[in-house]
Scaffold this motif. Structure first.
Motif, PDB file in Angstrom:
ATOM      1  N   HIS A  22       0.876  -1.428   0.083  1.00 44.69           N
ATOM      2  CA  HIS A  22       0.056   0.008   0.125  1.00 44.69           C
ATOM      3  C   HIS A  22       0.537   1.414   0.156  1.00 44.69           C
ATOM      4  CE1 HIS A  22      -3.823  -2.068   1.858  1.00 44.69           C
ATOM      5  NE2 HIS A  22      -3.824  -2.473   0.527  1.00 44.69           N
ATOM      6  N   ARG A  23       2.129   1.218   0.729  1.00 45.66           N
ATOM      7  CA  ARG A  23       2.944   2.414   0.699  1.00 45.66           C
ATOM      8  C   ARG A  23       4.225   2.310   0.411  1.00 45.66           C
ATOM      9  NH1 ARG A  23       0.391   1.789   5.439  1.00 45.66           N
ATOM     10  NH2 ARG A  23       2.324   1.766   6.622  1.00 45.66           N
ATOM     11  N   LEU A  24       4.678   1.159  -0.133  1.00 40.62           N
ATOM     12  CA  LEU A  24       5.911   0.851  -0.371  1.00 40.62           C
ATOM     13  C   LEU A  24       6.842   1.120   0.588  1.00 40.62           C
ATOM     14  CD1 LEU A  24       6.240   2.546  -4.109  1.00 40.62           C
ATOM     15  CD2 LEU A  24       5.994   0.319  -3.338  1.00 40.62           C
ATOM     16  N   VAL A  25       6.615   0.623   1.973  1.00 44.92           N
ATOM     17  CA  VAL A  25       7.454   0.602   3.178  1.00 44.92           C
ATOM     18  C   VAL A  25       8.603  -0.209   3.013  1.00 44.92           C
ATOM     19  CG1 VAL A  25       7.457   0.604   5.665  1.00 44.92           C
ATOM     20  CG2 VAL A  25       5.368   1.598   4.606  1.00 44.92           C
ATOM     21  N   ALA A  26       9.962   0.239   2.890  1.00 46.84           N
ATOM     22  CA  ALA A  26      11.084  -0.521   3.106  1.00 46.84           C
ATOM     23  C   ALA A  26      11.898  -0.504   4.405  1.00 46.84           C
ATOM     24  CB  ALA A  26      12.151   0.172   1.933  1.00 46.84           C
ATOM     25  N   GLY A  27      12.937  -0.883   4.564  1.00 48.97           N
ATOM     26  CA  GLY A  27      13.434  -0.774   5.755  1.00 48.97           C
ATOM     27  C   GLY A  27      15.050  -0.284   5.784  1.00 48.97           C
ATOM     28  N   ARG A  28      15.330   0.868   6.519  1.00 45.25           N
ATOM     29  CA  ARG A  28      16.633   1.205   6.519  1.00 45.25           C
ATOM     30  C   ARG A  28      17.309   0.559   7.615  1.00 45.25           C
ATOM     31  NH1 ARG A  28      18.745   5.997   4.783  1.00 45.25           N
ATOM     32  NH2 ARG A  28      16.673   6.942   4.313  1.00 45.25           N
ATOM     33  N   CYS A  29      18.445   0.058   7.174  1.00 46.94           N
ATOM     34  CA  CYS A  29      19.564  -0.593   8.343  1.00 46.94           C
ATOM     35  C   CYS A  29      20.175   0.331   9.342  1.00 46.94           C
ATOM     36  CB  CYS A  29      20.848  -1.352   7.577  1.00 46.94           C
ATOM     37  SG  CYS A  29      21.883  -2.089   8.716  1.00 46.94           S
ATOM     38  N   PRO A  30      19.701   0.193  10.590  1.00 51.65           N
ATOM     39  CA  PRO A  30      20.147   1.319  11.711  1.00 51.65           C
ATOM     40  C   PRO A  30      21.838   1.126  11.787  1.00 51.65           C
ATOM     41  CG  PRO A  30      19.484  -0.832  12.645  1.00 51.65           C
ATOM     42  CD  PRO A  30      18.907  -1.102  11.058  1.00 51.65           C
TER      43      PRO A  30
ATOM     44  N   ASP B 161      14.636   0.335  10.398  1.00 55.14           N
ATOM     45  CA  ASP B 161      13.766   1.427  10.496  1.00 55.14           C
ATOM     46  C   ASP B 161      12.979   1.566   9.323  1.00 55.14           C
ATOM     47  OD1 ASP B 161      15.023   2.116  12.955  1.00 55.14           O
ATOM     48  OD2 ASP B 161      16.680   2.987  11.828  1.00 55.14           O
ATOM     49  N   PRO B 162      11.518   1.654   9.539  1.00 47.73           N
ATOM     50  CA  PRO B 162      10.746   1.803   8.195  1.00 47.73           C
ATOM     51  C   PRO B 162      10.997   3.072   7.457  1.00 47.73           C
ATOM     52  CG  PRO B 162       9.399   2.266  10.345  1.00 47.73           C
ATOM     53  CD  PRO B 162      10.705   1.719  10.746  1.00 47.73           C
ATOM     54  N   ILE B 163      10.782   3.201   6.278  1.00 47.67           N
ATOM     55  CA  ILE B 163      10.865   4.222   5.487  1.00 47.67           C
ATOM     56  C   ILE B 163      10.036   3.946   4.107  1.00 47.67           C
ATOM     57  CG2 ILE B 163      13.136   3.385   4.120  1.00 47.67           C
ATOM     58  CD1 ILE B 163      14.134   6.304   3.658  1.00 47.67           C
ATOM     59  N   GLU B 164       9.157   5.121   3.798  1.00 52.28           N
ATOM     60  CA  GLU B 164       8.269   4.744   2.603  1.00 52.28           C
ATOM     61  C   GLU B 164       9.055   5.312   1.647  1.00 52.28           C
ATOM     62  OE1 GLU B 164       4.458   6.678   3.255  1.00 52.28           O
ATOM     63  OE2 GLU B 164       4.049   5.625   4.941  1.00 52.28           O
ATOM     64  N   LEU B 165       8.891   4.492   0.298  1.00 49.65           N
ATOM     65  CA  LEU B 165       9.685   4.873  -1.006  1.00 49.65           C
ATOM     66  C   LEU B 165       8.528   5.552  -1.902  1.00 49.65           C
ATOM     67  CD1 LEU B 165      11.356   1.283  -1.541  1.00 49.65           C
ATOM     68  CD2 LEU B 165      12.345   3.410  -0.737  1.00 49.65           C
ATOM     69  N   TRP B 166       7.390   5.805  -1.337  1.00 43.62           N
ATOM     70  CA  TRP B 166       6.288   6.383  -2.179  1.00 43.62           C
ATOM     71  C   TRP B 166       6.822   7.525  -2.717  1.00 43.62           C
ATOM     72  CZ3 TRP B 166       1.509   4.285  -2.848  1.00 43.62           C
ATOM     73  CH2 TRP B 166       0.999   4.660  -3.781  1.00 43.62           C
TER      74      TRP B 166
END
Length: 465
Positions: free
Chosen positions: A344-352, A375-380
């Motif tokens: 739904h929102r293209l939520v990717a993950g950022r490595c901390p 850490d969640p990050i939206e690619l939208w």
């Protein structure tokens, strides 16, 4: 009572159009008066996907995100499922909190104005009316049936205020209805009776609302003539209705009819607008909106993809099967539900630890190869096509067979996203043709239907069409 205030506006209409002349050539007549063309949903569009597009535009115009929304109202007469609350899915598509208040308005073309009037005035609310009514191909309702959506961000700081509201209801059964299990609206076709229901309820509702100074009037439009019959009873000129009418190019947009015209009026800079909605049954709402300041709008309603009559029937599924209900790529509903933030929102993950992006955000980090808590990050937003190919007839996985039967071959691509100096690539389906190096943007569309349940996800269209 504090007035409901409009902070921003977003509106969406499908890119496809069919012209009245094309329909007239097939049937020897065109029965929806004063409609020049109408919008036709793509094979993977419905009221929910159009609502998501309009809401995204309204949120971006207001420069807020879904997490700021405390109340969501969704109005439609054509929900993709007859029974299931669809607002949780719409909220997920927009990133609205699970704690927000969600409400659905349906059962009447008056649902759009009811949603606006019902929104709380003391918080940030998002109201959307989205509709794609259908009629029999050979009758006036089928000729008129269009599609579109309009969304409004409402909050106490909005520059547009609903300063007056009145409603009226009287029993007029049968002026417009849809039988249980049917996709097509009907009517009893007693013209005098239908006109009386329309004008009586609107005029009674209008008695308590001031029309002085109104420069645009958004009036319910089942065709291109009916709204003008209400001009005198509403106390406005016919030209005032024409100022913001969308029916002539979009057709009958049902519950979105008045909200779409209201959106156009605000976008065009009108400062005093009357909104008059009629719902069969029968009831009416009349609202007076006054604008005192700038209201940001994103209301592009143009469409440049002209359909032939046969192509429109194919696209709407009138002459194709409903498709297979299973396939090799079967994904259970529980598995699908767990992946909704990505779909739904293209939520990717950022490595901390190293900052690398991973999509989907699971397993070892693609940068440092460590198992981490992402850490969640939206690619939208925009991405760039790295590779692309086209799925021709017969080459699609079974779950996409229904879409291919209705809309033909489609492209699939690997798309690169760059965020904060990192990049990640993911596969995606294209809605329109695009080439390597082209920029594309995400949109919500229906992916396929399995086990009777429409499943929605992200597809991509060229950033500049």
């Amino acid at each position: 009572m504090t007035a409901v205030c409009i902070r921003s506006v977003g509106a969406y209409a499908p890119a496809f159009r069919i012209e009245a002349e094309e329909i007239a050539e097939v049937w020897g007549r065109f029965e929806a008066r004063n409609i020049e063309s109408k919008a036709v949903p793509d094979a993977d569009e419905d009221a929910l996907t159009m609502a998501a597009s309009a809401c995204r535009r309204a949120l971006e115009a207001a420069e807020i995100d879904g997490n700021d929304v405390e109340w969501l109202g969704f109005a439609t007469t054509t929900p993709p499922l007859a029974e299931e609350e669809l607002t949780p899915r719409l909220a997920s598509m927009l990133g609205i909190s699970e704690r927000a208040h969600l409400q659905t308005f349906t059962g009447s073309t008056r649902a759009g104005t009811r949603a606006i009037h019902s929104a709380p005035s003391a918080c940030t609310a998002l109201v959307v009316a989205s509709d794609c009514p259908r009629g029999e191909p050979d009758d006036a309702r089928g000729h008129a049936a269009g599609a579109g959506a309009a969304a409004f961000v409402l909050d106490p700081n909005g520059a547009g205020s609903v300063v007056e509201h009145s409603e009226y209801a009287a029993p007029y059964p049968g002026t417009r209805f849809r039988r249980t299990g049917s996709n097509h609206i009907e009517g009893i076709d007693v013209t005098k009776y239908e006109r009386q229901a329309f004008t009586e309820t609107l005029s009674k509702a209008a008695e308590a609302v001031t029309a002085d100074g109104v420069t645009a009037a958004a009036v319910q439009a089942p065709d291109g003539s009916r709204p003008y019959r209400a001009a005198s009873t509403l106390g406005v000129e016919r030209t005032t209705i024409h100022e913001c009418a969308t029916v002539h190019e979009l057709g009958d947009t049902g519950a979105a009819s008045v909200p779409l015209s209201l959106a156009r009026a605000i976008d065009d800079g009108h400062e005093t607008v009357l909104a008059a909605a009629f719902g069969s049954g029968a009831g009416a709402d009349v609202l007076r909106i006054e604008v005192n300041g700038a209201i940001p709008c994103d209301c592009s309603l143009t469409g440049d993809r002209i359909l032939t009559y046969s192509a429109s029937l194919r696209q709407q599924g009138e002459i194709t099967s409903s498709g297979l209900d299973t396939g090799a790529a079967y994904v259970s509903i529980p598995s699908w539900q767990r992946s909704l933030p990505q779909r739904h929102r293209l939520v990717a993950g950022r490595c901390p630890d190293c900052g690398a992006l991973t999509f989907p955000p699971e397993g070892a980090c693609s940068g440092c190869q460590m198992l981490v808590e992402y850490d969640p990050i939206e690619l939208w937003g925009p991405g760039t096509i790295e590779t692309v190919t086209e799925i021709e007839q017969g080459g699609a996985p079974p779950e996409f067979a229904a879409q291919q039967a209705r809309s033909g071959s489609f492209g699939v691509a690997i798309i690169r996203f760059e965020r904060a100096g990192e990049r990640v690539s993911l596969p995606g389906q294209l809605i329109e043709a695009a080439a390597v190096g082209d920029r594309v943007v995400p949109v919500i569309r229906r992916v396929y239907t399995q086990e009777g349940i429409p499943r929605y996800g992200t597809k991509f269209i060229p950033e500049i069409r």
